[in-house]
Design an enzyme around this catalytic site. Structure first.
Site, PDB file in Angstrom:
ATOM      1  N   LYS A 251     -23.666   9.362 -24.234  1.00 28.77           N
ATOM      2  CA  LYS A 251     -24.166   8.155 -24.888  1.00 28.77           C
ATOM      3  C   LYS A 251     -24.795   8.578 -26.233  1.00 28.77           C
ATOM      4  CE  LYS A 251     -25.835   4.562 -22.490  1.00 28.77           C
ATOM      5  NZ  LYS A 251     -24.656   3.673 -22.984  1.00 28.77           N
TER       6      LYS A 251
ATOM      7  N   ARG B  13     -17.467  -1.836 -16.483  1.00 25.74           N
ATOM      8  CA  ARG B  13     -16.459  -2.759 -16.288  1.00 25.74           C
ATOM      9  C   ARG B  13     -15.686  -2.365 -15.168  1.00 25.74           C
ATOM     10  NH1 ARG B  13     -14.292  -2.693 -22.544  1.00 25.74           N
ATOM     11  NH2 ARG B  13     -16.593  -2.222 -22.630  1.00 25.74           N
TER      12      ARG B  13
HETATM   13  N1  BES Z   1     -24.864   0.173 -20.287  1.00 28.21           N
HETATM   14  C1  BES Z   1     -24.138   0.054 -21.446  1.00 28.21           C
HETATM   15  C2  BES Z   1     -24.432  -1.221 -22.125  1.00 28.21           C
HETATM   16  C3  BES Z   1     -25.864  -1.547 -22.795  1.00 28.21           C
HETATM   17  C4  BES Z   1     -25.983  -1.146 -24.248  1.00 28.21           C
HETATM   18  C5  BES Z   1     -26.623  -2.013 -22.109  1.00 28.21           C
HETATM   19  C6  BES Z   1     -27.457  -1.502 -24.475  1.00 28.21           C
HETATM   20  C7  BES Z   1     -27.967  -2.419 -22.478  1.00 28.21           C
HETATM   21  C8  BES Z   1     -28.388  -1.972 -23.799  1.00 28.21           C
HETATM   22  C9  BES Z   1     -22.809   0.260 -21.125  1.00 28.21           C
HETATM   23  O1  BES Z   1     -22.293   0.843 -20.026  1.00 28.21           O
HETATM   24  C10 BES Z   1     -21.988   0.709 -22.288  1.00 28.21           C
HETATM   25  O2  BES Z   1     -22.509   1.779 -22.585  1.00 28.21           O
HETATM   26  N2  BES Z   1     -21.169   0.144 -23.109  1.00 28.21           N
HETATM   27  C11 BES Z   1     -20.530   0.613 -24.222  1.00 28.21           C
HETATM   28  C12 BES Z   1     -19.229   0.317 -24.072  1.00 28.21           C
HETATM   29  C13 BES Z   1     -18.527   0.873 -25.133  1.00 28.21           C
HETATM   30  C14 BES Z   1     -18.120   2.396 -24.922  1.00 28.21           C
HETATM   31  C15 BES Z   1     -16.819   0.250 -25.233  1.00 28.21           C
HETATM   32  C16 BES Z   1     -21.287   0.036 -25.679  1.00 28.21           C
HETATM   33  O3  BES Z   1     -21.698  -1.059 -25.351  1.00 28.21           O
HETATM   34  O4  BES Z   1     -21.529   0.731 -26.592  1.00 28.21           O
HETATM   35 ZN    ZN Z   2     -22.219   2.896 -20.491  1.00 28.21          ZN
END
Ligand code: BES
Ligand code: ZN
Ligand code: ZN
Length: 500
Positions: free
Chosen positions: A271, A349
């Site tokens: 992340k 997803r």
């Molecule tokens: N859990 C995160 C999404 C999220 C972001 C929830 C901020 C709450 C607050 C999710 O699993 C994620 O990391 N999504 C990515 C997707 C991308 C890699 C296409 C995102 O939103 O950056």
């Molecule tokens: Zn994620």
């Protein structure tokens, strides 16, 4: 853990002001700023001999705006009653009463006091008012000092039914919050399963039953396994909770699928920026909402709506490890669809896809709803006050929108833009699991492309996707929400189910 505040209704005729600690009196917003609930004011004046209108003058800045609050100390030494709260209630709308309740509950938080709440809700706003009083009293703590006793509220008026319903909704949100706030060194998928089991035992409804799938039973759930096998133990779990009262085989069947990532490091696609990771213990908020919603319906007993519900909580931890999936891996979802994983941080997803495909193939749902903290993009579009809602059923979207607005969990319908589907075409699998080049202007709509991905797995079902990445968390202790997990989704889903 702090405990649930006591709340009950009381007739003005039988109120005993002198045995309580404080009385809340409404201040109305209008051409003239004035006190509401004159009957309460009269009766308070009679019992105490205080001149309340005179006392109100010591707050010259009062405007009546919902949520404004002024504390007036009473100089009485014989009785308990020690203060009056003048609280702005605006024009008395649900939203206004929610603000007023939050201000009051936050003011008296954890003071262990009995408060007479004379803020004068009407039948249609009493539920949101009472829910707000309870939710604004929430704190999660693992501090070693003794937890403080919550306040006790007595609501003036004939609201027995509304209070009963408010307690069920607030208990639901409270349960979800307790799960969401639990740190991830305590909660893992197995812990989630055990919590679900013990809550089911506690609720004691003959209509509830629970099944947990793990290990080999998840062989066909390629997405859940790919994500969850990044954790050394205990591995992923699919928690299947069924609410099926007698006779319910002829009633509408609703399947709720929740994202239950007990911690999201992003996996090998770690992340970025890493500060964002701290919040990721809340990444199971969707699963928590599913569990709490079904328990809330079960709590209604004989008053529950005629509906059958199955909850699928897709629980896994997304870790960085030697068994973690790699960007470029191809996985096989429930039902056979193959997907090329491009970024292991888009794990939500993958677990949801299995849940949706399983529901579509095995459970014959009349409504199929998933709820997930899915994309940061949803937050970019709508901020923290609204969830992004995707569905082809515009009527259902309208209904959910209205219910959310009324009950205080707002959802906003976003478009499923078919032209963006090409972004999900993979060279070697049925799908890319995200838009390959998010910098290409058309495909940068991350929340939309995630929804388009999920839609495939819902088949031809009546499907709704709620991306709650924004409203599932609050940046600060404010209004009804504690800093961190909010428990979003429980109220709007429970109210919608109740309307079926
Ligand atoms: N859990 C995160 C999404 C999220 C972001 C929830 C901020 C709450 C607050 C999710 O699993 C994620 O990391 N999504 C990515 C997707 C991308 C890699 C296409 C995102 O939103 O950056
Ligand atoms: Zn994620
Ligand atoms: Zn996530």
């Amino acid at each position: 853990m702090n405990s649930f505040p006591a709340i009950s209704g009381v007739d003005l005729e039988s109120v005993n002001f002198l045995t309580c600690d404080a009385v809340a009196i409404p201040v109305l917003l209008g051409e003239k700023v004035e006190l509401g609930n004159p009957k309460l004011v009269n009766s308070l004046e009679k019992t105490t001999g205080e001149n309340i209108s005179e006392a109100f003058k010591s707050w010259p800045d009062a405007t009546g705006k919902a949520g404004e609050l002024f504390e007036y100390p009473l100089k009485r030494n014989k009785e308990k009653l020690s203060r009056i709260y003048f609280v702005g209630v605006g024009q008395g709308s649900g939203e206004d009463l929610r603000k007023a309740a939050s201000a009051l509950a936050r003011k008296v938080k954890a003071s262990g006091n009995l408060i007479i709440d004379g803020l004068n809700p009407k039948a249609d706003t009493a539920v949101v008012h009472c829910v707000s009083l309870i939710l604004s009293s929430y704190t999660y703590t693992l501090k070693s000092d003794k937890p403080k006793k919550p306040a006790t509220f007595q609501i003036v008026g004939k609201f027995a039914q509304e209070i009963e319903h408010a307690k069920i909704l607030a208990t639901g949100v409270w349960r979800a919050r307790d799960l969401i706030h639990t740190p991830s060194n305590i909660k893992n998928p197995l812990w989630m399963a055990n919590q679900a089991k013990s809550l089911v035992t506690k609720v004691k409804s003959p209509a509830l039953s629970i099944k947990i799938k793990s290990g080999k039973e998840l062989a066909e759930f390629g997405g859940l396994r790919a994500v969850g096998n990044s954790a050394p133990k205990p591995g992923p779990r699919l928690i299947e909770l069924s609410y099926a009262p007698k006779g319910s085989s002829r009633w509408p069947h609703v399947v709720l699928v929740g994202k239950g990532i007990t911690f999201d490091t992003g996996g090998i696609s770690l992340k970025r920026p890493y500060e964002n990771m701290v919040a990721m213990k809340t990444d199971m908020s969707g699963a928590a909402a599913v569990l709490a919603t079904i328990l809330a319906i079960a709590d209604m007993g004989s008053k529950a709506p005629k509906v059958r519900i199955t909850g699928l909580m897709m629980c896994a931890e997304n870790l960085l490890s030697g068994t973690a999936q790699r960007p470029s891996d191809v996985i096989r979802h429930y039902g056979g669809t193959t997907v090329e994983v491009l970024d292991t941080d888009a794990e939500g997803r993958l677990v949801l896809a299995d849940g949706l495909a399983y529901a579509d193939a095995e459970l014959a749902p009349d409504y199929l709803i998933d709820i997930a903290t899915l994309t940061g993009s949803a937050t970019l579009g709508l901020g923290r006050q609204y969830a992004a809602m995707y569905t082809r059923n515009n009527k259902l979207a309208k209904t959910l929108g209205e219910i959310g607005e009324r009950i205080g969990e707002r959802v906003w319908q976003m478009p499923l833009i078919d032209d963006y589907k090409v972004a999900l075409v993979s060279d070697i699998a049925d799908f890319n699991h995200l838009a390959e080049n998010p910098n290409q202007p058309d495909f940068s709509a991350g929340s939309v492309t995630a929804a388009l991905f999920l839609e495939h797995f819902a088949g031809a079902r009546n499907w709704v996707h709620l991306d709650i990445a924004g409203p599932a968390r609050s940046e600060s202790d404010s209004g009804e929400n504690p800093k961190g997990g909010t428990g979003f989704g429980v109220r709007v889903l429970t109210e919608w189910l109740t309307s079926l």
